[in-house]
Design a protein around this motif. Structure first.
Motif, PDB file in Angstrom:
ATOM      1  N   GLY A 132       0.826  -1.205   0.000  1.00 27.02           N
ATOM      2  CA  GLY A 132       0.000   0.000   0.000  1.00 27.02           C
ATOM      3  C   GLY A 132       0.855   1.248   0.000  1.00 27.02           C
ATOM      4  N   ALA A 133       0.406   2.236   0.730  1.00 24.56           N
ATOM      5  CA  ALA A 133       1.065   3.548   0.732  1.00 24.56           C
ATOM      6  C   ALA A 133       2.067   3.665   1.868  1.00 24.56           C
ATOM      7  N   LEU A 134       2.945   4.648   1.725  1.00 19.17           N
ATOM      8  CA  LEU A 134       3.857   4.982   2.820  1.00 19.17           C
ATOM      9  C   LEU A 134       3.069   5.763   3.860  1.00 19.17           C
ATOM     10  N   ASP A 135       2.934   5.205   5.051  1.00 15.64           N
ATOM     11  CA  ASP A 135       2.224   5.897   6.120  1.00 15.64           C
ATOM     12  C   ASP A 135       2.845   5.527   7.458  1.00 15.64           C
ATOM     13  N   CYS A 136       2.179   5.871   8.555  1.00 16.81           N
ATOM     14  CA  CYS A 136       2.752   5.682   9.884  1.00 16.81           C
ATOM     15  C   CYS A 136       3.019   4.214  10.218  1.00 16.81           C
ATOM     16  N   ARG A 137       2.361   3.294   9.519  1.00 20.75           N
ATOM     17  CA  ARG A 137       2.613   1.866   9.762  1.00 20.75           C
ATOM     18  C   ARG A 137       4.061   1.497   9.456  1.00 20.75           C
ATOM     19  N   VAL A 138       4.650   2.196   8.501  1.00 21.08           N
ATOM     20  CA  VAL A 138       6.046   1.938   8.139  1.00 21.08           C
ATOM     21  C   VAL A 138       6.962   2.267   9.315  1.00 21.08           C
ATOM     22  N   ILE A 139       6.725   3.403   9.925  1.00 23.70           N
ATOM     23  CA  ILE A 139       7.532   3.816  11.084  1.00 23.70           C
ATOM     24  C   ILE A 139       7.393   2.802  12.209  1.00 23.70           C
ATOM     25  N   LYS A 140       6.163   2.396  12.504  1.00 21.46           N
ATOM     26  CA  LYS A 140       5.926   1.416  13.571  1.00 21.46           C
ATOM     27  C   LYS A 140       6.629   0.100  13.259  1.00 21.46           C
ATOM     28  N   LYS A 141       6.542  -0.331  12.006  1.00 19.16           N
ATOM     29  CA  LYS A 141       7.157  -1.597  11.611  1.00 19.16           C
ATOM     30  C   LYS A 141       8.681  -1.522  11.715  1.00 19.16           C
ATOM     31  N   VAL A 142       9.247  -0.395  11.325  1.00 15.68           N
ATOM     32  CA  VAL A 142      10.703  -0.233  11.411  1.00 15.68           C
ATOM     33  C   VAL A 142      11.148  -0.262  12.874  1.00 15.68           C
ATOM     34  N   TRP A 143      10.458   0.465  13.737  1.00 18.94           N
ATOM     35  CA  TRP A 143      10.810   0.462  15.161  1.00 18.94           C
ATOM     36  C   TRP A 143      10.695  -0.946  15.739  1.00 18.94           C
ATOM     37  N   ARG A 144       9.637  -1.643  15.350  1.00 18.89           N
ATOM     38  CA  ARG A 144       9.370  -2.976  15.900  1.00 18.89           C
ATOM     39  C   ARG A 144      10.414  -3.993  15.450  1.00 18.89           C
ATOM     40  N   THR A 145      10.923  -3.858  14.234  1.00 23.72           N
ATOM     41  CA  THR A 145      11.828  -4.862  13.680  1.00 23.72           C
ATOM     42  C   THR A 145      13.306  -4.488  13.758  1.00 23.72           C
ATOM     43  N   ARG A 146      13.630  -3.437  14.479  1.00 23.97           N
ATOM     44  CA  ARG A 146      15.040  -3.042  14.614  1.00 23.97           C
ATOM     45  C   ARG A 146      15.843  -4.111  15.357  1.00 23.97           C
ATOM     46  N   ALA A 147      17.128  -4.162  15.109  1.00 24.69           N
ATOM     47  CA  ALA A 147      18.006  -5.169  15.703  1.00 24.69           C
ATOM     48  C   ALA A 147      17.961  -5.137  17.231  1.00 24.69           C
ATOM     49  N   GLU A 148      17.784  -3.953  17.803  1.00 19.31           N
ATOM     50  CA  GLU A 148      17.745  -3.827  19.258  1.00 19.31           C
ATOM     51  C   GLU A 148      16.529  -4.547  19.858  1.00 19.31           C
TER      52      GLU A 148
END
Length: 123
Positions: free
Chosen positions: A53-69
């Motif tokens: 879909g589109a670039l939206d806030c879900r992308v930010i949440k997914k990136v934070w959630r899947t970070r190596a830390e």
């Protein structure tokens, strides 16, 4: 494969990703027709995740959630989810088995000619 680098977007997702880690960048994959998030800090391959879909806030949440830390927490979530799915699968199997046994029992109770079909006789 044609990748188009996205430098800006209406919701400033690209800018917000750079705030998380300056090595993130977003491309649009024209063959798959989806956005992809990449990170230059990964040694073998820059690919991180896809965005349907589109670039939206879900992308930010997914990136934070899947970070190596967060990998330990994410692996725990995956294990719990898999355990839950396994229990659901077992329960569904037991329910199906219970239903089949009940139907067989009911059927045999109403058919006298078949009652002896499930008994063992030694001659």
């Amino acid at each position: 494969m044609a990748l188009i680098k996205i430098r800006e977007d209406p919701f400033d997702i690209v800018t917000r990703l750079k705030e998380i880690d300056y090595r993130y960048f977003v491309v649009y994959n024209t063959l798959a027709k989806r956005f992809e998030v990449h990170n230059l800090g990964q040694p073998a391959n820059t690919f991180c995740l896809t965005v349907d879909g589109a670039l939206d806030c879900r992308v930010i949440k997914k990136v934070w959630r899947t970070r190596a830390e967060n990998v330990a927490k994410l692996l725990d979530e995956i294990a719990l989810h898999n355990e839950k799915l396994e229990k659901q699968k077992d329960n569904a199997y037991k329910d199906e088995l219970r239903t089949k046994i009940s139907e067989s029992y009911d059927y045999l109770q109403h058919h006298d000619d078949l009652r002896d079909a499930y008994t063992t006789r030694f001659v």
